[in-house]
Design a protein around this motif. Sequence first.
Motif, short mmCIF file in Angstrom:
data_model
loop_
_atom_site.label_atom_id
_atom_site.label_comp_id
_atom_site.label_asym_id
_atom_site.label_seq_id
_atom_site.Cartn_x
_atom_site.Cartn_y
_atom_site.Cartn_z
N SER A 83 -19.99 -27.57 3.56
CA SER A 83 -20.40 -28.93 3.51
C SER A 83 -21.86 -28.81 4.05
CB SER A 83 -19.61 -29.76 4.49
OG SER A 83 -19.92 -29.76 5.86
N THR A 84 -22.35 -27.97 5.01
CA THR A 84 -23.68 -28.05 5.14
C THR A 84 -24.70 -27.43 4.19
OG1 THR A 84 -23.62 -25.91 6.39
CG2 THR A 84 -22.97 -27.68 7.77
N GLU A 85 -24.12 -26.60 3.45
CA GLU A 85 -25.06 -25.97 2.12
C GLU A 85 -25.01 -26.93 1.07
OE1 GLU A 85 -26.53 -22.88 2.07
OE2 GLU A 85 -25.95 -22.37 4.18
N VAL A 86 -24.21 -27.82 0.74
CA VAL A 86 -24.10 -28.34 -0.62
C VAL A 86 -25.19 -29.19 -1.05
CG1 VAL A 86 -23.04 -30.37 -1.76
CG2 VAL A 86 -21.90 -28.82 -0.25
N LEU A 87 -26.29 -29.82 -0.20
CA LEU A 87 -27.19 -30.60 -0.79
C LEU A 87 -28.40 -29.67 -1.17
CD1 LEU A 87 -26.81 -33.75 1.14
CD2 LEU A 87 -26.16 -33.47 -1.04
N ALA A 88 -28.47 -28.58 -0.39
CA ALA A 88 -29.52 -27.48 -0.64
C ALA A 88 -29.42 -26.91 -2.13
CB ALA A 88 -29.34 -26.53 0.45
N LEU A 89 -28.22 -27.00 -2.37
CA LEU A 89 -27.75 -26.38 -3.67
C LEU A 89 -28.16 -27.51 -5.07
CD1 LEU A 89 -24.79 -24.33 -3.14
CD2 LEU A 89 -27.04 -23.38 -3.46
N VAL A 90 -28.67 -28.50 -4.90
CA VAL A 90 -29.00 -29.47 -5.83
C VAL A 90 -29.95 -28.89 -6.94
CG1 VAL A 90 -30.00 -31.71 -6.27
CG2 VAL A 90 -28.17 -31.71 -4.70
N PRO A 91 -31.11 -28.42 -6.44
CA PRO A 91 -32.11 -27.72 -7.34
C PRO A 91 -31.56 -26.65 -8.13
CG PRO A 91 -33.06 -28.14 -5.34
CD PRO A 91 -31.55 -28.33 -5.05
N THR A 92 -30.76 -25.70 -7.52
CA THR A 92 -29.92 -24.71 -8.29
C THR A 92 -28.89 -25.04 -9.31
OG1 THR A 92 -30.23 -23.33 -6.18
CG2 THR A 92 -28.92 -22.43 -7.83
N LEU A 93 -28.34 -26.34 -8.92
CA LEU A 93 -27.24 -26.45 -9.66
C LEU A 93 -28.23 -27.04 -11.18
CD1 LEU A 93 -24.23 -26.98 -10.20
CD2 LEU A 93 -24.93 -29.51 -9.96
N ARG A 94 -29.04 -27.69 -10.74
CA ARG A 94 -29.98 -28.38 -12.13
C ARG A 94 -30.37 -27.15 -12.97
NH1 ARG A 94 -32.91 -32.49 -8.45
NH2 ARG A 94 -31.27 -34.37 -8.33
N THR A 95 -30.82 -26.07 -12.55
CA THR A 95 -31.77 -24.88 -13.28
C THR A 95 -30.78 -23.56 -13.44
OG1 THR A 95 -32.56 -23.90 -11.14
CG2 THR A 95 -33.87 -25.77 -12.59
N ALA A 96 -29.84 -23.53 -12.60
CA ALA A 96 -29.12 -22.27 -12.39
C ALA A 96 -27.59 -22.43 -12.18
CB ALA A 96 -29.66 -21.06 -11.78
N PRO A 97 -26.75 -23.15 -12.73
CA PRO A 97 -25.63 -23.67 -12.09
C PRO A 97 -24.61 -22.67 -12.03
CG PRO A 97 -25.67 -24.27 -14.54
CD PRO A 97 -26.94 -23.73 -14.13
N LEU A 98 -24.52 -21.44 -12.68
CA LEU A 98 -23.61 -20.48 -12.25
C LEU A 98 -24.01 -19.87 -11.12
CD1 LEU A 98 -21.40 -18.73 -13.51
CD2 LEU A 98 -23.05 -17.06 -14.64
N GLN A 99 -25.28 -19.81 -10.67
CA GLN A 99 -25.48 -19.44 -9.25
C GLN A 99 -25.13 -20.23 -8.45
OE1 GLN A 99 -29.82 -18.35 -9.25
NE2 GLN A 99 -29.86 -18.39 -6.65
N ALA A 100 -25.30 -21.69 -8.43
CA ALA A 100 -24.91 -22.70 -7.62
C ALA A 100 -23.35 -22.53 -7.22
CB ALA A 100 -25.03 -23.95 -7.92
N LEU A 101 -22.67 -22.33 -8.38
CA LEU A 101 -21.26 -22.15 -8.18
C LEU A 101 -20.90 -20.81 -7.37
CD1 LEU A 101 -19.96 -23.15 -11.77
CD2 LEU A 101 -20.09 -24.61 -9.52
N ALA A 102 -21.51 -19.90 -7.70
CA ALA A 102 -21.35 -18.65 -6.84
C ALA A 102 -21.63 -18.86 -5.27
CB ALA A 102 -21.99 -17.39 -7.54
N ARG A 103 -22.61 -19.42 -5.12
CA ARG A 103 -23.05 -19.67 -3.85
C ARG A 103 -21.98 -20.47 -3.27
NH1 ARG A 103 -25.37 -17.79 0.65
NH2 ARG A 103 -26.20 -19.12 2.10
N LEU A 104 -21.44 -21.60 -3.75
CA LEU A 104 -20.68 -22.30 -3.01
C LEU A 104 -19.33 -21.53 -2.64
CD1 LEU A 104 -20.13 -25.53 -5.37
CD2 LEU A 104 -21.12 -25.20 -3.00
N HIS A 105 -18.94 -20.55 -3.65
CA HIS A 105 -17.94 -19.51 -3.02
C HIS A 105 -18.33 -18.36 -1.91
CE1 HIS A 105 -15.21 -16.22 -3.35
NE2 HIS A 105 -14.32 -16.99 -2.85
N ALA A 106 -19.38 -18.24 -2.10
CA ALA A 106 -19.93 -17.31 -1.21
C ALA A 106 -19.97 -17.88 0.16
CB ALA A 106 -21.19 -16.54 -1.64
N VAL A 107 -20.50 -18.95 0.24
CA VAL A 107 -20.49 -19.62 1.75
C VAL A 107 -19.03 -20.01 2.28
CG1 VAL A 107 -21.30 -21.88 2.85
CG2 VAL A 107 -22.72 -20.41 1.17
N ALA A 108 -18.26 -20.48 1.34
CA ALA A 108 -16.75 -21.05 1.88
C ALA A 108 -15.99 -19.83 2.35
CB ALA A 108 -16.10 -21.72 0.67
#
Length: 242
Positions: A83-108
């Motif tokens: 939850s502490t990482e989610v909002l930091a990934l907003v720009p990444t989701l807009r430009t590189a969503p696959l990277q954002a999804l991978a990052r969500l899992h990596a953090v969790a």
Amino acid sequence: MTADPLAWLVALEGVPSAFAAARDGIDAVLRDRGLRRTSPETTGESLLRGAHASAVLEGSTSSLAELREGGGDDVARDAVRLSTEVLALVPTLRTAPLQALARLHAVAASGSLDPERLGRPRDAASADRLRDLAALVTARTEAPALVLAAVVHADLASAAPFASHNGIVARAAERLVLAARGVDEKSLIVPEAAHLALRAEYESNLRGYAAGTQPGVHAWLLYAAEAYAAAAEASPLRRALE
């Protein structure tokens, strides 16, 4: 011109009106007084409540009070860390969503999986599913952002493309889409709490979505609209509006 990939969903009976009503409910909480009075602490409270609810849905027995004190079981701590990482990934989701999804899992999953498995799909089919979902996130569509968030959530939860934490990742991705698409930029509503409050319907409709039939997808969308209305009611802002 490329066809709108979500157009068929918006054409389903009752979907446009259900999501319009849900968006009105969200806007009533966020716009009427909320955004003029918010603080980082309010966002933090929403994220914490969401992390707790998501963890409970994933099997945690920790209380919200325990999470406030920095405690909780492993599942709860994973959800809070994410939850502490989610909002930091907003720009990444807009430009590189696959990277954002991978990052969500990596953090969790950072505390429970080997490093080489973090953010990586389970197999080739899962990799294809993630690529398709990432393409959907960046596709041109006239569908409401709430519909996209609902689809991203259900697709991740039902496909389970990662080795672990798929439910927690799916619910975090839903919140991320809502922030990135401007529905809830400060992440003040609590969709996870709505899913927990509606747990029987949530789990039943996810199973229906996973079946891949049009009735199952239709039912999930109608459920999601109901859940988003409840998510607005679960916002920490509600106390300020009462």
